[in-house]
Scaffold this active site. Sequence first.
Site, PDB file in Angstrom:
ATOM      1  N   SER A 138       6.686   7.438   7.873  1.00 55.56           N
ATOM      2  CA  SER A 138       6.444   8.869   8.008  1.00 55.56           C
ATOM      3  C   SER A 138       7.593   9.503   8.769  1.00 55.56           C
ATOM      4  O   SER A 138       8.276   8.844   9.559  1.00 55.56           O
ATOM      5  CB  SER A 138       5.135   9.112   8.772  1.00 55.56           C
ATOM      6  OG  SER A 138       4.990  10.471   9.144  1.00 55.56           O
ATOM      7  N   ASP A 148      -8.603   0.533  -2.868  1.00 51.57           N
ATOM      8  CA  ASP A 148      -9.057   1.616  -2.005  1.00 51.57           C
ATOM      9  C   ASP A 148     -10.445   1.263  -1.468  1.00 51.57           C
ATOM     10  O   ASP A 148     -11.179   0.489  -2.088  1.00 51.57           O
ATOM     11  CB  ASP A 148      -9.114   2.934  -2.783  1.00 51.57           C
ATOM     12  CG  ASP A 148      -8.921   4.150  -1.896  1.00 51.57           C
ATOM     13  OD1 ASP A 148      -7.835   4.753  -1.947  1.00 51.57           O
ATOM     14  OD2 ASP A 148      -9.844   4.478  -1.127  1.00 51.57           O
ATOM     15  N   TYR A 193      -0.228   7.676  16.174  1.00 47.92           N
ATOM     16  CA  TYR A 193       0.223   7.648  14.779  1.00 47.92           C
ATOM     17  C   TYR A 193       1.737   7.489  14.707  1.00 47.92           C
ATOM     18  O   TYR A 193       2.254   6.655  13.952  1.00 47.92           O
ATOM     19  CB  TYR A 193      -0.210   8.939  14.086  1.00 47.92           C
ATOM     20  CG  TYR A 193       0.238   9.067  12.649  1.00 47.92           C
ATOM     21  CD1 TYR A 193      -0.457   8.426  11.631  1.00 47.92           C
ATOM     22  CD2 TYR A 193       1.350   9.828  12.309  1.00 47.92           C
ATOM     23  CE1 TYR A 193      -0.057   8.539  10.302  1.00 47.92           C
ATOM     24  CE2 TYR A 193       1.756   9.954  10.987  1.00 47.92           C
ATOM     25  CZ  TYR A 193       1.053   9.309   9.991  1.00 47.92           C
ATOM     26  OH  TYR A 193       1.460   9.416   8.680  1.00 47.92           O
ATOM     27  N   ASN A 219       0.514   1.488   1.104  1.00 46.99           N
ATOM     28  CA  ASN A 219       0.412   2.938   1.245  1.00 46.99           C
ATOM     29  C   ASN A 219      -0.669   3.368   2.233  1.00 46.99           C
ATOM     30  O   ASN A 219      -0.532   4.399   2.886  1.00 46.99           O
ATOM     31  CB  ASN A 219       0.125   3.559  -0.131  1.00 46.99           C
ATOM     32  CG  ASN A 219      -0.277   5.014  -0.037  1.00 46.99           C
ATOM     33  OD1 ASN A 219       0.504   5.866   0.361  1.00 46.99           O
ATOM     34  ND2 ASN A 219      -1.522   5.307  -0.392  1.00 46.99           N
TER      35      ASN A 219
END
Length: 259
Positions: A149, A42, A162, A95
């Site tokens: 998504s 991260d 997106y 992710n």
Amino acid sequence: MDTSKHFDLEGKTAVVTGGADGIGKACCEMRAAYGANVVVSDYDMEAAEKTSKSINNNGGTSIAIDCNVLKDEALVNLIDKTVDKFGSIEILVNNVGGGGAGKESPYDIEVEQFKKVFEMNVFSMWRLCQLVAPHMKKAGYGSIINMSSMASINKSPAISVYASSKAAINHMTRNLAFDYGPDDIRINAIGPGATKTHALSTVLTPELEKAMLKHTPIKRLGESEDIAGAFLYFAAPISSWTSGQVILINGGGEQTLDM
């Protein structure tokens, strides 16, 4: 039938980008629970360290590695440090991602914003696939899971950047399955519906939640563990003949942010 090995990740190493919070954190915790060594990657190192420490305190094995996926040197460093620590990589969870869902009117945004979303959501995933594939081939086991998504198939206003990046991930996943399959590397994608993460909580109201569930047969929003369970399936040996697939985890319906 011996079912003991179907979900056994003992001795395998999993890298999870964006692993410090939300769905990424749930993926890290679930993989550790099934025996994997987990790398929590991260850009928020403090949060990554916190997640990694929690896994270790609960009997798992984890390290945290700082990674800004927009920088190629950071992607290379992530893979190099993982191999240095654990000796191999068998699982990659791509992710991390971002975008201005609902805030991407073509009248308002700049080209650079479009470019950045694709660099984060598509280019970084492709590059990490390229970097981990030789290590997976050497290990004799490989599973790559990309975060897509519901936006990749839905149609809504002010989300063209997106949504198109997530659609690109779907098709990229299906095509890479042909490149990596001969080396026994599986690659799949998961498209979550509306999931109760911090990001959603910033816009969610009771009225909006009711509207989102109008076309959802299972009358609740998703939890991070719901999505992590699908990631576990793709990571584990039980899915050893599954590749090039995109699975939508959405309670059987569609949830959008428009009323």
